[in-house]
Motif scaffolding. Sequence first.
Motif, PDB file in Angstrom:
ATOM      1  N   THR A  68     107.229  62.940  81.962  1.00 45.36           N
ATOM      2  CA  THR A  68     108.351  62.122  81.476  1.00 45.36           C
ATOM      3  C   THR A  68     108.066  61.570  80.090  1.00 45.36           C
ATOM      4  O   THR A  68     108.917  61.630  79.191  1.00 45.36           O
ATOM      5  N   LEU A  69     106.865  61.042  79.882  1.00 46.99           N
ATOM      6  CA  LEU A  69     106.522  60.446  78.588  1.00 46.99           C
ATOM      7  C   LEU A  69     106.434  61.508  77.491  1.00 46.99           C
ATOM      8  O   LEU A  69     106.851  61.269  76.355  1.00 46.99           O
ATOM      9  N   ILE A  70     105.883  62.668  77.829  1.00 47.21           N
ATOM     10  CA  ILE A  70     105.819  63.751  76.840  1.00 47.21           C
ATOM     11  C   ILE A  70     107.229  64.200  76.457  1.00 47.21           C
ATOM     12  O   ILE A  70     107.536  64.396  75.269  1.00 47.21           O
ATOM     13  N   LEU A  71     108.091  64.338  77.460  1.00 45.59           N
ATOM     14  CA  LEU A  71     109.474  64.769  77.197  1.00 45.59           C
ATOM     15  C   LEU A  71     110.206  63.748  76.326  1.00 45.59           C
ATOM     16  O   LEU A  71     110.889  64.118  75.361  1.00 45.59           O
ATOM     17  N   ILE A  72     110.054  62.462  76.640  1.00 45.14           N
ATOM     18  CA  ILE A  72     110.716  61.422  75.843  1.00 45.14           C
ATOM     19  C   ILE A  72     110.136  61.388  74.435  1.00 45.14           C
ATOM     20  O   ILE A  72     110.870  61.226  73.450  1.00 45.14           O
ATOM     21  N   GLY A  73     108.818  61.558  74.312  1.00 42.43           N
ATOM     22  CA  GLY A  73     108.197  61.581  72.991  1.00 42.43           C
ATOM     23  C   GLY A  73     108.699  62.730  72.137  1.00 42.43           C
ATOM     24  O   GLY A  73     108.995  62.548  70.943  1.00 42.43           O
ATOM     25  N   VAL A  74     108.822  63.918  72.743  1.00 38.52           N
ATOM     26  CA  VAL A  74     109.319  65.081  72.001  1.00 38.52           C
ATOM     27  C   VAL A  74     110.776  64.878  71.593  1.00 38.52           C
ATOM     28  O   VAL A  74     111.180  65.160  70.456  1.00 38.52           O
TER      29      VAL A  74
ATOM     30  N   ALA B 137     119.541  52.193  78.193  1.00 39.89           N
ATOM     31  CA  ALA B 137     118.939  51.550  79.365  1.00 39.89           C
ATOM     32  C   ALA B 137     118.188  52.575  80.210  1.00 39.89           C
ATOM     33  O   ALA B 137     117.101  52.278  80.734  1.00 39.89           O
ATOM     34  N   ILE B 138     118.734  53.783  80.354  1.00 40.16           N
ATOM     35  CA  ILE B 138     118.042  54.836  81.114  1.00 40.16           C
ATOM     36  C   ILE B 138     116.740  55.225  80.425  1.00 40.16           C
ATOM     37  O   ILE B 138     115.699  55.372  81.073  1.00 40.16           O
ATOM     38  N   VAL B 139     116.774  55.366  79.102  1.00 43.58           N
ATOM     39  CA  VAL B 139     115.570  55.767  78.370  1.00 43.58           C
ATOM     40  C   VAL B 139     114.479  54.720  78.499  1.00 43.58           C
ATOM     41  O   VAL B 139     113.318  55.043  78.796  1.00 43.58           O
ATOM     42  N   ILE B 140     114.810  53.441  78.305  1.00 45.39           N
ATOM     43  CA  ILE B 140     113.785  52.399  78.404  1.00 45.39           C
ATOM     44  C   ILE B 140     113.264  52.271  79.835  1.00 45.39           C
ATOM     45  O   ILE B 140     112.079  51.998  80.053  1.00 45.39           O
ATOM     46  N   SER B 141     114.120  52.513  80.824  1.00 48.20           N
ATOM     47  CA  SER B 141     113.670  52.477  82.217  1.00 48.20           C
ATOM     48  C   SER B 141     112.683  53.602  82.501  1.00 48.20           C
ATOM     49  O   SER B 141     111.659  53.396  83.166  1.00 48.20           O
TER      50      SER B 141
ATOM     51  N   ILE C  15     108.814  53.103  83.684  1.00 50.07           N
ATOM     52  CA  ILE C  15     108.348  53.723  84.935  1.00 50.07           C
ATOM     53  C   ILE C  15     107.226  54.706  84.650  1.00 50.07           C
ATOM     54  O   ILE C  15     106.207  54.726  85.348  1.00 50.07           O
ATOM     55  N   GLY C  16     107.391  55.539  83.603  1.00 50.54           N
ATOM     56  CA  GLY C  16     106.372  56.538  83.274  1.00 50.54           C
ATOM     57  C   GLY C  16     105.027  55.914  82.967  1.00 50.54           C
ATOM     58  O   GLY C  16     103.987  56.348  83.505  1.00 50.54           O
ATOM     59  N   PHE C  17     105.002  54.889  82.131  1.00 43.00           N
ATOM     60  CA  PHE C  17     103.733  54.250  81.779  1.00 43.00           C
ATOM     61  C   PHE C  17     103.105  53.545  82.972  1.00 43.00           C
ATOM     62  O   PHE C  17     101.876  53.571  83.148  1.00 43.00           O
ATOM     63  N   ASN C  18     103.921  52.908  83.792  1.00 46.29           N
ATOM     64  CA  ASN C  18     103.359  52.152  84.918  1.00 46.29           C
ATOM     65  C   ASN C  18     102.770  53.057  85.990  1.00 46.29           C
ATOM     66  O   ASN C  18     101.673  52.787  86.499  1.00 46.29           O
ATOM     67  N   ILE C  19     103.463  54.141  86.342  1.00 47.26           N
ATOM     68  CA  ILE C  19     102.905  55.017  87.377  1.00 47.26           C
ATOM     69  C   ILE C  19     101.736  55.832  86.819  1.00 47.26           C
ATOM     70  O   ILE C  19     100.805  56.178  87.554  1.00 47.26           O
ATOM     71  N   LEU C  20     101.740  56.128  85.512  1.00 46.35           N
ATOM     72  CA  LEU C  20     100.579  56.777  84.903  1.00 46.35           C
ATOM     73  C   LEU C  20      99.377  55.841  84.922  1.00 46.35           C
ATOM     74  O   LEU C  20      98.248  56.268  85.205  1.00 46.35           O
ATOM     75  N   ALA C  21      99.602  54.561  84.632  1.00 45.04           N
ATOM     76  CA  ALA C  21      98.500  53.594  84.671  1.00 45.04           C
ATOM     77  C   ALA C  21      97.946  53.458  86.086  1.00 45.04           C
ATOM     78  O   ALA C  21      96.723  53.358  86.278  1.00 45.04           O
ATOM     79  N   ASP C  22      98.823  53.471  87.094  1.00 49.05           N
ATOM     80  CA  ASP C  22      98.351  53.424  88.485  1.00 49.05           C
ATOM     81  C   ASP C  22      97.500  54.653  88.809  1.00 49.05           C
ATOM     82  O   ASP C  22      96.462  54.551  89.473  1.00 49.05           O
ATOM     83  N   GLY C  23      97.961  55.827  88.353  1.00 49.83           N
ATOM     84  CA  GLY C  23      97.196  57.044  88.591  1.00 49.83           C
ATOM     85  C   GLY C  23      95.850  57.029  87.891  1.00 49.83           C
ATOM     86  O   GLY C  23      94.829  57.457  88.453  1.00 49.83           O
TER      87      GLY C  23
END
Length: 382
Positions: A51-57, A355-359, A363-371
Motif C-alpha cells: 500500500t505504501l509503495i503504491l501510494i508513494g509511486v 480522506a481515503i488516501v490519508i487513511s 493504516i499502512g504505516f501502523n500495520i507495517l510497524a506492528d509487523g
Amino acid sequence: MDKEKLNKDLFVPAKKGKDTSEDIRRPSLSYWQDAWIRLRKNAGAIFGIVTLILIGVLSLAGPHFNQYGLDDQDLGHSRMPPRVQGLEEISWLGLNGNKSEIFEAATVEEAKERALSRWTQTDYEYVTFDVISEGNGTENSARVEGNFDVYAEKDMNDIYYWFGTDTLGRDLFTRVWIGTQISLLIALVAAAIDMVVGVAYGGISAYYGGRVDNIMQRIIEILVGIPNLVVVILMIMILEPGILSIIIALTITGWTGMARIVRGQVLKLKNQEFVLASRTLGSSNSRILTKHLIPNTLGMIIINTMFTIPSAIFFEAFLSFIGLGLQAPDASLGTLINDGFKSLQINPHIMIFPAIVISLIMIGFNILADGLRDALDPKMRE
C-alpha cells in the motif's frame, strides 16, 4: 503389520564420517535475514508495504497522468463529480460523472421540482428520476432519487476528471497526489530529525549516566510537561505558515519519545560483557556508542520511527484542517480535507478522496510497524 514380513533391506545403518558428523544442515542466517523471513510471513505487514509503495509511486507519477496543473482553474468546471473513462456504466462506483441525491416532498412532482432547483435546471433533459415511494400527500412522504448528468449538461462528454474538481474548478486527482507528496515530505523529514536527535540524546544520557543523565532527563520532563499542541501552535504563530515552520514545530518536542526508548535500551546494554570488552580494548566512548550500543537498539529505533511517521502526517493534517498549517494555494492532505469538509453534504467527493488516501497511509504505516515489531523481536521467533 507383521514384523516378520518386513524386508530387512529397508533398514540400512546411517553412515557418518568424521568430516561430516558436525555439519550444520540449516543455512546460517543473519539477524536481518531472519527478520525479513518472519516479516514476509506477516500478511498484514506485506499489505502495508504494498500500500505504501503504491501510494508513494502514485504521489510521484499521479500528477503527470493528465494535463491539469496544481493551480489550473476553470470556474465553469467547478464541483464536477468524478468520472473515469470505461467505468461510466458501473453506477455503484460513483465514477460516472453523475450527481445523485434523494429528494423528499409531499408529492413526486414536488420532489422533482426540488431536484431541479437544487441543480439549477429548468428542464428534465439531463436529469433522470427513480421513484422510491409515491407518497400520500403528507409532508416528505414521496421520495425520489435524482441523477443529474453534469458533464452532458455542460457539453463535456470528452472530458474526464477522475477525482472530480473542487469549488474553483481545479482537478482533484492532481491536487490529491501533490498534497500526498507534501504530507509525506513533512512527515518523513520530521521523523528523520526526531530519530537523529532522539537517538543521540537518549544514547548520551544513558551511557554517561550520573549527573549528566539526571540533568538531561529533567530537560525532557520539562518539555513533556508542556502540551505538545500548545508548543506547535505557538511556533506556527511565531513563524510564517509553511512547510518549514510545520517541520520545526513537529520536531521541537517530537524527539522526546525516541530519546526515552533509546535511553532505556542503552541502560540495559551498557554493562554487558561485549561493552566491557570493547572498553578494555581501548575503544572511545563515541565508538562504543556508535559501533556497539546504538546498532543493538536499531530494531526499537526502526519500530518507533514507523509509528512516528503516521503521527506526523496526522498532526500536519490536523494543523492544516484548523487553518494553522499550509495556506492556499499550497495543497496537503489536511488542506484538501478542510476544503472538502465545507461542502461535504453537497459535494462529498471533494473530501472523500483525500480522506481515503490519508487513511490508507495511516493504516499502512501502523500495520507495517506492528509487523516489524514482531519480526525484529527475537522472542517472537518460532
